[in-house]
Design a protein around this motif. Structure first.
Motif, PDB file in Angstrom:
ATOM      1  N   GLY A  91       0.849  -1.187   0.000  1.00 11.62           N
ATOM      2  CA  GLY A  91       0.000   0.000   0.000  1.00 11.62           C
ATOM      3  C   GLY A  91       0.886   1.238   0.000  1.00 11.62           C
ATOM      4  O   GLY A  91       1.801   1.370  -0.814  1.00 11.62           O
ATOM      5  N   LYS A  92       0.635   2.140   0.927  1.00 10.28           N
ATOM      6  CA  LYS A  92       1.453   3.354   1.001  1.00 10.28           C
ATOM      7  C   LYS A  92       2.687   3.186   1.880  1.00 10.28           C
ATOM      8  O   LYS A  92       3.514   4.104   1.979  1.00 10.28           O
ATOM      9  CB  LYS A  92       0.610   4.513   1.529  1.00 10.28           C
ATOM     10  CG  LYS A  92       0.146   4.350   2.973  1.00 10.28           C
ATOM     11  CD  LYS A  92      -0.599   5.588   3.436  1.00 10.28           C
ATOM     12  CE  LYS A  92      -0.997   5.485   4.913  1.00 10.28           C
ATOM     13  NZ  LYS A  92      -1.659   6.712   5.376  1.00 10.28           N
ATOM     14  N   VAL A  93       2.842   2.027   2.521  1.00  4.23           N
ATOM     15  CA  VAL A  93       3.994   1.765   3.386  1.00  4.23           C
ATOM     16  C   VAL A  93       5.141   1.215   2.549  1.00  4.23           C
ATOM     17  O   VAL A  93       4.967   0.269   1.776  1.00  4.23           O
ATOM     18  CB  VAL A  93       3.628   0.784   4.514  1.00  4.23           C
ATOM     19  CG1 VAL A  93       4.856   0.451   5.353  1.00  4.23           C
ATOM     20  CG2 VAL A  93       2.523   1.371   5.390  1.00  4.23           C
ATOM     21  N   PRO A 149      13.373  15.859  -1.478  1.00  6.12           N
ATOM     22  CA  PRO A 149      13.651  16.807  -2.558  1.00  6.12           C
ATOM     23  C   PRO A 149      12.369  17.471  -3.074  1.00  6.12           C
ATOM     24  O   PRO A 149      11.258  16.948  -2.880  1.00  6.12           O
ATOM     25  CB  PRO A 149      14.283  15.925  -3.636  1.00  6.12           C
ATOM     26  CG  PRO A 149      13.692  14.568  -3.396  1.00  6.12           C
ATOM     27  CD  PRO A 149      13.537  14.454  -1.906  1.00  6.12           C
ATOM     28  N   ALA A 150      12.518  18.608  -3.725  1.00  2.00           N
ATOM     29  CA  ALA A 150      11.381  19.289  -4.345  1.00  2.00           C
ATOM     30  C   ALA A 150      10.760  18.359  -5.396  1.00  2.00           C
ATOM     31  O   ALA A 150      11.455  17.580  -6.037  1.00  2.00           O
ATOM     32  CB  ALA A 150      11.856  20.593  -4.964  1.00  2.00           C
ATOM     33  N   PRO A 151       9.454  18.401  -5.526  1.00  2.00           N
ATOM     34  CA  PRO A 151       8.510  19.399  -5.003  1.00  2.00           C
ATOM     35  C   PRO A 151       7.966  19.075  -3.612  1.00  2.00           C
ATOM     36  O   PRO A 151       7.014  19.718  -3.155  1.00  2.00           O
ATOM     37  CB  PRO A 151       7.387  19.351  -6.035  1.00  2.00           C
ATOM     38  CG  PRO A 151       7.348  17.900  -6.438  1.00  2.00           C
ATOM     39  CD  PRO A 151       8.786  17.456  -6.454  1.00  2.00           C
ATOM     40  N   PHE A 152       8.544  18.095  -2.936  1.00  2.00           N
ATOM     41  CA  PHE A 152       8.045  17.703  -1.624  1.00  2.00           C
ATOM     42  C   PHE A 152       8.711  18.543  -0.533  1.00  2.00           C
ATOM     43  O   PHE A 152       9.759  19.155  -0.750  1.00  2.00           O
ATOM     44  CB  PHE A 152       8.311  16.222  -1.370  1.00  2.00           C
ATOM     45  CG  PHE A 152       7.735  15.314  -2.422  1.00  2.00           C
ATOM     46  CD1 PHE A 152       6.364  15.133  -2.515  1.00  2.00           C
ATOM     47  CD2 PHE A 152       8.555  14.668  -3.326  1.00  2.00           C
ATOM     48  CE1 PHE A 152       5.825  14.310  -3.493  1.00  2.00           C
ATOM     49  CE2 PHE A 152       8.034  13.829  -4.299  1.00  2.00           C
ATOM     50  CZ  PHE A 152       6.663  13.661  -4.384  1.00  2.00           C
ATOM     51  N   LEU A 243       1.645  11.602   2.059  1.00  2.00           N
ATOM     52  CA  LEU A 243       2.517  11.760   0.892  1.00  2.00           C
ATOM     53  C   LEU A 243       2.413  10.569  -0.048  1.00  2.00           C
ATOM     54  O   LEU A 243       2.539   9.418   0.369  1.00  2.00           O
ATOM     55  CB  LEU A 243       3.978  11.923   1.353  1.00  2.00           C
ATOM     56  CG  LEU A 243       5.028  11.995   0.247  1.00  2.00           C
ATOM     57  CD1 LEU A 243       4.861  13.274  -0.565  1.00  2.00           C
ATOM     58  CD2 LEU A 243       6.435  11.923   0.846  1.00  2.00           C
ATOM     59  N   TRP A 244       2.188  10.846  -1.309  1.00  2.00           N
ATOM     60  CA  TRP A 244       2.262   9.808  -2.337  1.00  2.00           C
ATOM     61  C   TRP A 244       3.708   9.709  -2.797  1.00  2.00           C
ATOM     62  O   TRP A 244       4.328  10.709  -3.161  1.00  2.00           O
ATOM     63  CB  TRP A 244       1.356  10.153  -3.515  1.00  2.00           C
ATOM     64  CG  TRP A 244       1.567   9.229  -4.689  1.00  2.00           C
ATOM     65  CD1 TRP A 244       1.178   7.930  -4.806  1.00  2.00           C
ATOM     66  CD2 TRP A 244       2.254   9.554  -5.901  1.00  2.00           C
ATOM     67  NE1 TRP A 244       1.570   7.410  -6.026  1.00  2.00           N
ATOM     68  CE2 TRP A 244       2.239   8.388  -6.715  1.00  2.00           C
ATOM     69  CE3 TRP A 244       2.882  10.699  -6.387  1.00  2.00           C
ATOM     70  CZ2 TRP A 244       2.826   8.346  -7.974  1.00  2.00           C
ATOM     71  CZ3 TRP A 244       3.471  10.661  -7.644  1.00  2.00           C
ATOM     72  CH2 TRP A 244       3.421   9.494  -8.424  1.00  2.00           C
ATOM     73  N   VAL A 245       4.276   8.518  -2.772  1.00  2.00           N
ATOM     74  CA  VAL A 245       5.697   8.325  -3.072  1.00  2.00           C
ATOM     75  C   VAL A 245       5.848   7.823  -4.502  1.00  2.00           C
ATOM     76  O   VAL A 245       5.489   6.682  -4.803  1.00  2.00           O
ATOM     77  CB  VAL A 245       6.339   7.328  -2.091  1.00  2.00           C
ATOM     78  CG1 VAL A 245       7.809   7.115  -2.436  1.00  2.00           C
ATOM     79  CG2 VAL A 245       6.189   7.817  -0.653  1.00  2.00           C
ATOM     80  N   PRO A 246       6.377   8.620  -5.393  1.00  2.00           N
ATOM     81  CA  PRO A 246       6.566   8.187  -6.778  1.00  2.00           C
ATOM     82  C   PRO A 246       7.776   7.258  -6.904  1.00  2.00           C
ATOM     83  O   PRO A 246       8.650   7.214  -6.034  1.00  2.00           O
ATOM     84  CB  PRO A 246       6.810   9.500  -7.530  1.00  2.00           C
ATOM     85  CG  PRO A 246       7.409  10.409  -6.504  1.00  2.00           C
ATOM     86  CD  PRO A 246       6.775  10.030  -5.198  1.00  2.00           C
ATOM     87  N   ASN A 251      13.668   5.288  -6.141  1.00  2.00           N
ATOM     88  CA  ASN A 251      14.951   5.049  -6.798  1.00  2.00           C
ATOM     89  C   ASN A 251      16.044   5.974  -6.271  1.00  2.00           C
ATOM     90  O   ASN A 251      17.221   5.590  -6.195  1.00  2.00           O
ATOM     91  CB  ASN A 251      14.811   5.214  -8.308  1.00  2.00           C
ATOM     92  CG  ASN A 251      13.967   4.121  -8.937  1.00  2.00           C
ATOM     93  OD1 ASN A 251      13.910   3.000  -8.426  1.00  2.00           O
ATOM     94  ND2 ASN A 251      13.294   4.439 -10.036  1.00  2.00           N
ATOM     95  N   LEU A 252      15.664   7.198  -5.908  1.00  2.00           N
ATOM     96  CA  LEU A 252      16.629   8.123  -5.316  1.00  2.00           C
ATOM     97  C   LEU A 252      17.138   7.578  -3.978  1.00  2.00           C
ATOM     98  O   LEU A 252      18.344   7.643  -3.682  1.00  2.00           O
ATOM     99  CB  LEU A 252      15.992   9.497  -5.121  1.00  2.00           C
ATOM    100  CG  LEU A 252      16.889  10.572  -4.480  1.00  2.00           C
ATOM    101  CD1 LEU A 252      18.001  10.977  -5.450  1.00  2.00           C
ATOM    102  CD2 LEU A 252      16.056  11.790  -4.067  1.00  2.00           C
ATOM    103  N   ILE A 253      16.229   7.026  -3.178  1.00  2.00           N
ATOM    104  CA  ILE A 253      16.631   6.449  -1.893  1.00  2.00           C
ATOM    105  C   ILE A 253      17.552   5.252  -2.109  1.00  2.00           C
ATOM    106  O   ILE A 253      18.602   5.121  -1.459  1.00  2.00           O
ATOM    107  CB  ILE A 253      15.382   6.046  -1.091  1.00  2.00           C
ATOM    108  CG1 ILE A 253      14.567   7.286  -0.710  1.00  2.00           C
ATOM    109  CG2 ILE A 253      15.778   5.254   0.161  1.00  2.00           C
ATOM    110  CD1 ILE A 253      13.226   6.970  -0.090  1.00  2.00           C
TER     111      ILE A 253
END
Length: 398
Positions: A91-93, A149-152, A243-246, A251-253
């Motif tokens: 889910g969102k986790v 990072p932006a936009p977050f 927060l919705w995580v794209p 991939n950045l993490i």
């Protein structure tokens, strides 16, 4: 694990004279919860609320290690010998797992994790890190501001962490941390302006290793082994709230943030700063004890390996196949009640958890403690007591 509530009266470290037979309360003081409950009469002598909380902490630790070992994590990013990292989403986790070996004593790596408020000194992805409560030397409530990072915009979270010494029963130190209502109520003013994130069931496992084994320190008459290396598995479960995580952020993490943190930890351990040295000296009841316990653990493992690698008449056991990439052997003794698992590789065992195939008769964790976490280049041995009718199958893969 890293106590609170009912345990606060018994987990506070204090200066005590050495006791050759520590009580259950003293073992709980030292994070040795499983050892404490194994003492005769311990379950009857401990206050009911303390007993319940100790059992809950042990159960939480079991859930974390099961998540580390039993979940089908799939293919890792990174390479063996450095850091490997996995990810999955429910889910969102989002859940992340990292595995690496470090050329440093376990106590030093534990200091980097325990001295939480020093994290911003070297990690720009955590601009703020606070400790709001320290019920004991083996526990804390902490919080952080996490860079996004932006936009977050950055997020803030709180957690309660506890530590356990499971060396005698499992061969490692275990820490757990998770957000809770009590922890969130301690959110300091400096973090209140941020949207919140929450930590699910998370934790880390640190296994003491020794480089002395690779140089033949298991030979009879060799000097005493010390734990100057360690293996670490880290699992963190993040609920980002609204927060919705794209995919690009995940991939950045995986590709940037996690490798950066790993390299910084390696650098810190290579040259411990004065700040960490001062903290380790200040907590003189904690880190020297962890170092002593780690050294005793690898010395005991070395002695056991030396003793097990002998035939009944005292001669060297020459039947181990040391050629090829890897070999595994099952030795049956006394009607199959005791199984000794031994393996040797030409270049030494890789600095990672080896892959095992184990029949359901014996828990995988029991089979892995000797070989899968053995130091590089050493004949690794483990003995497991099984029922006479039970059989055990073990396979090692490079």
């Amino acid at each position: 694990c890293w106590g609170s509530g009912a345990l606060r009266l018994v987990v506070m470290f204090s200066a005590r004279r050495a006791n050759p037979q520590p009580s259950a309360e003293e073992l709980i003081d030292r994070g040795r919860l499983v050892d404490a409950l194994a003492l005769p009469g311990a379950r009857k002598s401990l206050p009911p609320d303390v007993l319940r909380e100790v059992e809950a902490r042990i159960a939480q630790g079991n859930k974390i290690t099961a998540k580390m070992d039993d979940y089908n994590w799939g293919k890792a990013k990174g390479r063996e010998g450095a850091m490997q990292i996995w990810h999955y989403a429910e889910g969102k986790v989002h859940v992340f797992k990292a595995h690496a070996a470090f050329d440093a004593p376990p106590a030093q790596l534990l200091a980097v994790l325990r001295e939480w408020d020093l994290i911003p000194r070297w990690n720009p992805y955590v601009p703020q890190a606070v400790i709001t409560a320290e019920p004991s030397l083996m526990s804390l409530t902490g919080g952080l501001e996490m860079y996004l990072p932006a936009p977050f915009s950055n997020r803030a979270g709180m957690f309660h962490a506890e530590g356990m010494d499971l060396l005698d029963t499992h061969g490692y130190f275990l820490g757990t941390f998770q957000s809770s209502e009590e922890a969130m109520r301690q959110l300091p003013d400096s973090l209140r302006k941020f949207d919140l994130l929450y930590f699910g069931e998370s934790g880390f496992r640190i296994t003491p290793l020794t480089s002395g084994a690779a140089a033949g320190a298991f030979a009879e008459g060799a000097e005493i082994l010390v734990s100057d290396r360690c293996d670490c598995v880290f699992v963190v479960s993040l609920d980002p709230g609204s927060l919705w995580v794209p995919d690009w952020l995940v991939n950045l993490i995986l590709g940037v943030i996690a490798p950066f943190i790993y390299k910084e930890v390696v650098a810190i351990l290579a040259r411990i700063s004065d700040e960490y040295k001062a903290r380790m000296e200040y907590r003189a009841e904690l880190y020297p004890l962890l170092e002593k316990r780690s050294n005793a653990h690898v010395e005991k493992a070395g002695s056991a390996a030396l003793a097990a690698n002998r035939t009944p008449d005292g001669g060297a056991d020459a039947s181990i196949n040391s050629g090829g990439s890897a070999a595994a052997r099952i030795q049956e003794q006394e009607g199959g009640v005791v199984q000794a698992f031994q393996a040797v590789t030409n270049g030494g065992l890789p600095h990672r958890r080896s892959h095992w195939a184990v029949d359901a008769h014996v828990a995988p964790a029991a089979c892995c403690v000797g070989l899968a976490r053995a130091p590089c280049g050493v004949t690794a041995v483990i003995s497991v007591a099984v029922g006479e009718a039970e059989r055990v199958r073990v396979a090692l893969f490079d």
